[in-house]
Design a protein around this motif. Structure first.
Motif, PDB file in Angstrom:
ATOM      1  N   ALA A  40      -7.151   2.707   2.371  1.00  7.92           N
ATOM      2  CA  ALA A  40      -6.405   3.831   1.601  1.00  7.92           C
ATOM      3  C   ALA A  40      -7.500   4.081   0.390  1.00  7.92           C
ATOM      4  CB  ALA A  40      -4.966   3.355   1.314  1.00  7.92           C
ATOM      5  N   VAL A  41      -7.520   5.488   0.055  1.00 10.19           N
ATOM      6  CA  VAL A  41      -8.202   5.894  -0.850  1.00 10.19           C
ATOM      7  C   VAL A  41      -7.230   6.521  -1.724  1.00 10.19           C
ATOM      8  CG1 VAL A  41     -10.284   7.404  -1.749  1.00 10.19           C
ATOM      9  CG2 VAL A  41     -10.281   6.155   0.233  1.00 10.19           C
ATOM     10  N   HIS A  42      -7.251   6.264  -3.189  1.00 10.52           N
ATOM     11  CA  HIS A  42      -6.429   6.923  -4.003  1.00 10.52           C
ATOM     12  C   HIS A  42      -7.080   7.458  -5.087  1.00 10.52           C
ATOM     13  CE1 HIS A  42      -2.729   4.506  -2.712  1.00 10.52           C
ATOM     14  NE2 HIS A  42      -3.860   3.646  -2.429  1.00 10.52           N
TER      15      HIS A  42
ATOM     16  N   VAL B 155      -9.301   1.766  -4.157  1.00 15.65           N
ATOM     17  CA  VAL B 155      -9.311   1.854  -2.607  1.00 15.65           C
ATOM     18  C   VAL B 155      -8.534   0.297  -2.420  1.00 15.65           C
ATOM     19  CG1 VAL B 155     -11.390   2.931  -2.270  1.00 15.65           C
ATOM     20  CG2 VAL B 155     -11.411   0.427  -2.419  1.00 15.65           C
ATOM     21  N   GLU B 156      -8.026   0.223  -1.134  1.00 21.45           N
ATOM     22  CA  GLU B 156      -7.170  -0.790  -0.561  1.00 21.45           C
ATOM     23  C   GLU B 156      -7.740  -0.843   0.907  1.00 21.45           C
ATOM     24  OE1 GLU B 156      -2.725  -0.796  -2.292  1.00 21.45           O
ATOM     25  OE2 GLU B 156      -3.493   1.065  -1.347  1.00 21.45           O
ATOM     26  N   VAL B 157      -8.063  -2.319   1.219  1.00 22.85           N
ATOM     27  CA  VAL B 157      -8.444  -2.370   2.704  1.00 22.85           C
ATOM     28  C   VAL B 157      -7.548  -3.266   3.518  1.00 22.85           C
ATOM     29  CG1 VAL B 157     -10.245  -3.670   3.911  1.00 22.85           C
ATOM     30  CG2 VAL B 157     -10.972  -2.419   1.692  1.00 22.85           C
TER      31      VAL B 157
ATOM     32  N   GLY C  79     -14.804   6.986  -2.609  1.00 19.94           N
ATOM     33  CA  GLY C  79     -13.881   5.949  -2.353  1.00 19.94           C
ATOM     34  C   GLY C  79     -14.012   5.645  -0.841  1.00 19.94           C
ATOM     35  N   VAL C  80     -14.217   6.683   0.074  1.00 21.77           N
ATOM     36  CA  VAL C  80     -14.344   6.279   1.288  1.00 21.77           C
ATOM     37  C   VAL C  80     -15.909   5.323   1.646  1.00 21.77           C
ATOM     38  CG1 VAL C  80     -15.077   7.303   3.831  1.00 21.77           C
ATOM     39  CG2 VAL C  80     -13.096   8.332   2.511  1.00 21.77           C
ATOM     40  N   LYS C  81     -16.821   5.854   0.883  1.00 22.64           N
ATOM     41  CA  LYS C  81     -17.858   5.028   0.951  1.00 22.64           C
ATOM     42  C   LYS C  81     -17.834   3.539   0.326  1.00 22.64           C
ATOM     43  CE  LYS C  81     -22.666   4.893  -0.818  1.00 22.64           C
ATOM     44  NZ  LYS C  81     -23.852   5.578  -1.631  1.00 22.64           N
TER      45      LYS C  81
END
Length: 83
Positions: free
Chosen positions: A19-21, A36-38, A66-68
């Motif tokens: 998740a990207v915030h 980010v959360e994984v 964030g995605v990266k």
């Protein structure tokens, strides 16, 4: 502070998702920060990681960063588990 909904990407690799915030702080030249959360199999495996020391000019730049970051973290988890 304005917060946009996280972007969830399911099944990035081997059951991992993230998740990207993106959060907007004011109106300066680079008001966007990211966290980010994984997850693996829908369970959080890394706590929320904020990149508060890095800011971005636009929401898209923050989202891309964030995605990266999330992909790098997942790739590190996978490579460390296969050693």
């Amino acid at each position: 502070m304005q917060s946009n909904n996280p972007i969830h990407v399911n099944d990035y690799r081997e059951g991992y998702s993230y998740a990207v915030h993106c959060e907007k702080h004011g109106t300066g030249a680079a008001p966007w920060t990211v966290a980010v959360e994984v997850f693996r199999n829908d369970e959080q495996v890394l706590p929320r990681r904020s990149e508060d020391d890095r800011s971005h000019a636009t929401y898209e730049q923050a989202k891309d960063a964030g995605v990266k970051l999330a992909c790098q973290l997942i790739d590190q988890l996978i490579s460390s588990s296969t050693r």
